[in-house]
Design an enzyme around this catalytic site. Sequence first.
Site, short mmCIF file in Angstrom:
data_model
loop_
_atom_site.label_atom_id
_atom_site.label_comp_id
_atom_site.label_asym_id
_atom_site.label_seq_id
_atom_site.Cartn_x
_atom_site.Cartn_y
_atom_site.Cartn_z
N HIS A 1 7.08 -8.80 0.25
CA HIS A 1 6.77 -7.66 -0.61
C HIS A 1 8.05 -7.15 -1.31
O HIS A 1 8.04 -6.85 -2.48
CB HIS A 1 6.14 -6.53 0.21
CG HIS A 1 4.66 -6.67 0.36
ND1 HIS A 1 3.80 -5.60 0.26
CD2 HIS A 1 3.87 -7.74 0.56
CE1 HIS A 1 2.56 -6.03 0.43
NE2 HIS A 1 2.58 -7.33 0.63
N ASP B 1 2.80 2.31 0.28
CA ASP B 1 2.27 1.02 0.75
C ASP B 1 2.61 0.82 2.22
O ASP B 1 3.73 0.45 2.55
CB ASP B 1 2.84 -0.09 -0.12
CG ASP B 1 2.06 -1.40 0.01
OD1 ASP B 1 1.16 -1.49 0.85
OD2 ASP B 1 2.40 -2.34 -0.74
N ARG C 1 10.04 -6.81 -5.79
CA ARG C 1 10.47 -5.61 -6.52
C ARG C 1 11.95 -5.71 -6.92
O ARG C 1 12.79 -6.09 -6.11
CB ARG C 1 10.26 -4.38 -5.63
CG ARG C 1 8.81 -4.16 -5.24
CD ARG C 1 8.60 -2.85 -4.51
NE ARG C 1 9.43 -2.70 -3.34
CZ ARG C 1 9.12 -3.12 -2.12
NH1 ARG C 1 7.97 -3.72 -1.91
NH2 ARG C 1 9.95 -2.93 -1.12
#
Lengths: 176, 176, 176
Positions: free
Chosen positions: A58, A91, A62
């Site tokens: 994840h 999240d 970014r």
Amino acid sequence: MRGRALPDKGRLILVLGGARSGKSAHAEKRIEAQPPPWAYLATAQAFDAEMSERIAIHRARRDRRWSTHDAPLDLVGALATPEAGGPVLVDCLTLWLSNQMLAGRDVEAETARLVAALAAPRGLWVAVANEVGLGIVPDNALARRFRDAAGRLNQAVAAVADEVLFMVAGLPMRVK
Amino acid sequence: MRGRALPDKGRLILVLGGARSGKSAHAEKRIEAQPPPWAYLATAQAFDAEMSERIAIHRARRDRRWSTHDAPLDLVGALATPEAGGPVLVDCLTLWLSNQMLAGRDVEAETARLVAALAAPRGLWVAVANEVGLGIVPDNALARRFRDAAGRLNQAVAAVADEVLFMVAGLPMRVK
Amino acid sequence: MRGRALPDKGRLILVLGGARSGKSAHAEKRIEAQPPPWAYLATAQAFDAEMSERIAIHRARRDRRWSTHDAPLDLVGALATPEAGGPVLVDCLTLWLSNQMLAGRDVEAETARLVAALAAPRGLWVAVANEVGLGIVPDNALARRFRDAAGRLNQAVAAVADEVLFMVAGLPMRVK
């Protein structure tokens, strides 16, 4: 946009879905449509290698326009910081709930506090949550309690959200 | 219909849903709206009596205008045969994925190959897949890996599909 | 409203969803939009403390304009009483199915009888049911049989319903 005392002050989007349904990717896309900087409030805790890998995947997606803040338990505090005055991605709510249960907190009271904070967004706030109640009733009582608490949290956040999406295979279905 | 170099060359429909949600019946109805013959690419393998029964029930529903081809692992090959130049039902992607994992194949590479094949339909192609990620997180790691791989496969196929349906109690909800 | 010999005679709404998705609350709201009295056909049986608590919570939400009738097995009989000539909430079909299986009944035959009764509503009838087929395939054969039977029941009731809703986080999505 809801009728609010201060229009355009903020907006809450809830992105619901199952495992690997594209929730986080869609949430990031919504945030990145806003001018940076963007705040990422991460609730995941790396207890084991599998979880560390999921977090790393994840995070790798970014870039530097994102600032990441760990908030496994104190999401309410993180949402009150100056960084949360703009676009914020939370999240996810379901891991936050799991962390509260593991820490022995009063889940009902913590849920009420979090929902009150989310009901007053100070920018574009996008919250991700898992739908976990659509399988067979789990055998063990703890899993059933978690499933119930997650369902109640999702309902409460959906009630104050301006927009609710249900992700299916990476595609958003508009629920509200 | 997507913009394609050769319009009307093909069309891919993805029919997603849970167990006993009417996926196969709906997929067959879509295919049978086309002129026969119809090709059925079956990925199920009968390891036990329960599975044999399920396969027999599905097979009994189809008449002689259908030609059935077993493709537990080599769906890409089956999609390249002359029979796949018309209406094709692939039932289902999730069992194909399970077969790949049981056979020890490189799931990521096989998924990429299959998605590339499905992205170039040569007729009306309808693919059925299970949504398995909306329950409580499974206890065992293998089930979690399968769930993740199935979610990724569904997302990748949905991205190249012209139409995506989510079946609820035998009724299609249009997702894309 | 479906085309019926006697228009406005009755209407069947099916409210589907996962655990804690707001099914019962939404169903009650739909019934309470009609003039009272309202009949509540309860299929839950309190085998343990957890179940007793769930039943008590649901019951506490309903006031005296509701009459509650226990119908763990004989829903068809309960739907034939004079009380079922007006607004009726059936909560829920999935527990009724579970009761049938536990009692060793012929599930297929009982399902057919129930669906025939629901297909001829004598007032606003709202039936609640759980969607249980969207998780990983259960390990044990009994859970798989229950999941299959629940899916078939949901499909059969949806086919005769005038309106079908899929609840997500307390919000109804219209399926039919």
